[in-house]
Design a protein around this motif. Sequence first.
Motif: not given
Length: 898
Positions: A400-409, A424-439
């Motif tokens: 919801t926070l980063i949006g559907k297409s950023a989530f897919r990225a 680890t869970c950090e690795d997942f969150v980092s991929a989401m943060a890096d792909a979306s540019g959201v902190d």
Amino acid sequence: MRTETPQAIYLKDYTPPPFLIDTVDLDVAIFDENTRVRSRMGLRRNPAAADPQASLCLDGEDLVLESVALDGRILAAGEYVLCGGRLLLRVELPEAFMLETVSLIEPDKNTQLSGFYRSKDGYFTQCEAEGFRRITWFLDRPDVMAKYTVTLHADKAKFPVLLSNGNPVASGSEGVGRHWAKWVDPFRKPSYLFAMVAAKLDVLREDYQTRSGRTVHCAVFVEPGKLDQCAHAMAALKKSMKWDEVVFGLEMDLDHYMIVAVGDFNMGAMENKGLNIFNTKCVLASPDTATDSDFQHIDRVVAHEYFHNWTGDRVTCRDWFQLSLKEGLTVFRDQQFGMDMHSAGVTRIQDVRTLRAAQFPEDAGPMAHPIRPASYAEINNFYSATVYEKGAEVIRMIHTLIGKSAFRAGMDLYFKRHDGHAVTCEDFVSAMADASGVDLTQFKRWYNQAGTPRLVARGEYDAAARRFTLSFTQQYPATAYERRLEAEGRKFSRGAYHLPVVLGLIGPDGAELPLRLAGEDKAVGTQRVLELREDEQTFVFEDVAVQPVPSLLRGFSAPVILDYPYAEAELTHLMAHDTDAFSRWEAGQRLATQILLRGIEAFQTGKGEALGWIPASYVEAIRTLLASAADPESDPALIAEALTLPSEVVLAEAVSGVVDPDAIHGAREALIGHLAAQLKGELLMTYQALKLSAPYSPDAAQVGARALRNTCLDYLAGSATVEALALLKAQLDEADNMTDSVAALAALANLDVPERQAALDAFLERWKHEALVVDKWLNVQALSSAADTGSRVRSLLDHPAFDIRNPNKVYALVRAFCRGNPRHFHAADGSGYALAADVILLLDSANPQVASRIARSFDAWRRFDAARQSLARTQLLRIQAKTDLSRDVGEVIGRALE
Ligand code: PHE
Ligand code: ZN
């Protein structure tokens, strides 16, 4: 007597494995008296190990070691030691070497159903989390990934089907009446994804073409004679394969995908690479044996296990603290699949119902833990509603926070970075943060803090300024989890969550208002995602011409308890006009809860029966709801959900202070009875109008119609009048599907009338050969509201249809009674507690995982009155006093008593 919670292990203590295992070659010879497992492993020192000189210590449990050989040399007695379930090598080890062990195991005596075990039709495995060590010596941890080759040998007539992960490469006959088969899995995998089967099974085979044109040979293996119950699971598998290609671009990577159903299984199903093993209840379905919810549950579980192939198998967990990395994400994926395949609104409502019934109480009780726990004594206790369901909500918030297409990225990046690795869970969150540019730094608090946050929201309308001001305050008091960390002197910090509030504003005419936040130059849509990051935040909406009703947390955008002082009229307004199906339902639940909380108080002061606490406007709102069923545009499934009052378990969570199960039950039954009396004509009309003539199909339209029809029946049945009984008996006689039969049987099981026993007897007689239907027969009796339920459940423990060794039977009868029938489980005489304790003690040694799940029934014991607490404590202490109490039960009981 043991008095403490068993020894914990900590996330902070993680170290990389000292050795890696690249290859495993297993040779498994199955005989009646035992099974011989020969394992040849290619090992080498891990360059990332903390200690380059570390010795090798392998995990093993209930194994009889016959021999150990290092690079072909049999080791002498002093060259290795066995201690505390471990095999320690005391010889000099080269950088890389082959280690061969031969051990004996006794699958016929394995009642835990972890490792290699016997069930009716043959032998099966369950290795997650730590079952592989019960098959052979190994570094049994998910960050040790190897390529497996497996050769199985068994009696050909008794066990014609021999399976393992990957591809079949060779097979043949040998000895007298025996045969063998060899399988090779081309993918590296952790040991928990290992599986093998030797059994007599029927099989349904179909091919699937992937979008790149590869053929996957799909197979569903079931007990002989049950082939007619496999088609639905097969169809679900193909739908899942397609969906993952379309939505996430993920394709099946193996030539063979097998599902094997087994009647003795502790959990729902298991995602072993290419060879899923399923509880029969998550595979078998035909209209006359399975209900609509069974059909939908099968869709979801098949999808869940299939989706694990990427989120779990291709990218796996570094250690078991990261369990939510694969489970939260995969539940989120199966939820999205469910929303796409069935009705999105109904699916979301049902998923939130589950979250509230199971996860919220867990987070409020002695077993509270964040989706990534910091410590555990027994990992099997953490396959929890928190790790799964709250874990999925956390992933949903990222979506919801980063949006559907950023989530897919973000998903694409996650696979690009980590395919083939244990992370680890950090690795997942980092991929989401890096792909979306959201902190997402602050967002990670969701992984470390336990408890359901409370979101206090207040709205203020300034008519003169045409301004609506919404203020939010986050509250997140420490739970049992943080209290324990504190007692252990461990450091931890807590702070505000980063969370999305999806909202709209509804005008008095029911229309949605355009939304312009102060500072913006024009209105942007009628629905917004507000991001909360602070303890207190205020949002100002401009140009609000009329006093609005805020529709907050649409789609349940964050797993919080919302505190907003809605007036009853505002809730009725949202029920009628909100554009979000979940929020319309939610408004109805909130309204019912407010009324029921008053009713509960009234029952406690002896004024309940007078019904003064039920506003006439509520009856009218429900009348309108029922009337809307006649509109061809309406969705009967949503109406059924809206008519279903919050459960007694969910109401107990809403009560502040001491929980009074009799008052909760009394108020809820009184409200149902009042609605049934006031709306009898409407209920009956809707019931009759929805009678289906088409042949059974578990499609959305029929499912919705049956759901609403049976909800009406349930209301009507509460009265136990001659008419109601006639209705129930007619439905029982005429039903051509299990949904309608079991709905009528369940309603009848609540009534203390002679027809009840006759119906139960007839049902059992008809279905005694279908194990899963017998489970339903036990289940309706466990959930009955009739006064004699406690004693009936106790005597059912001795009924030939019950079997304490079969998890499905224990769940259908005992867990349902303890977790789903609070008024009887918390009976004032303590009989419910005694029953639970008796079962836990009987099961503790035989199957600690199932025993521990029953033990969780005591979680809420401190919320009851002093007399009940004392009765519960007596049983908790009685359990704790058992010699050799399992780590599973010990941890749960220890925490309950902390
Ligand atoms: N990993 C399985 C799932 O979520 C659940 C499971 C856990 C099954 C442990 C068996 C044992 O799909
Ligand atoms: Zn899973």
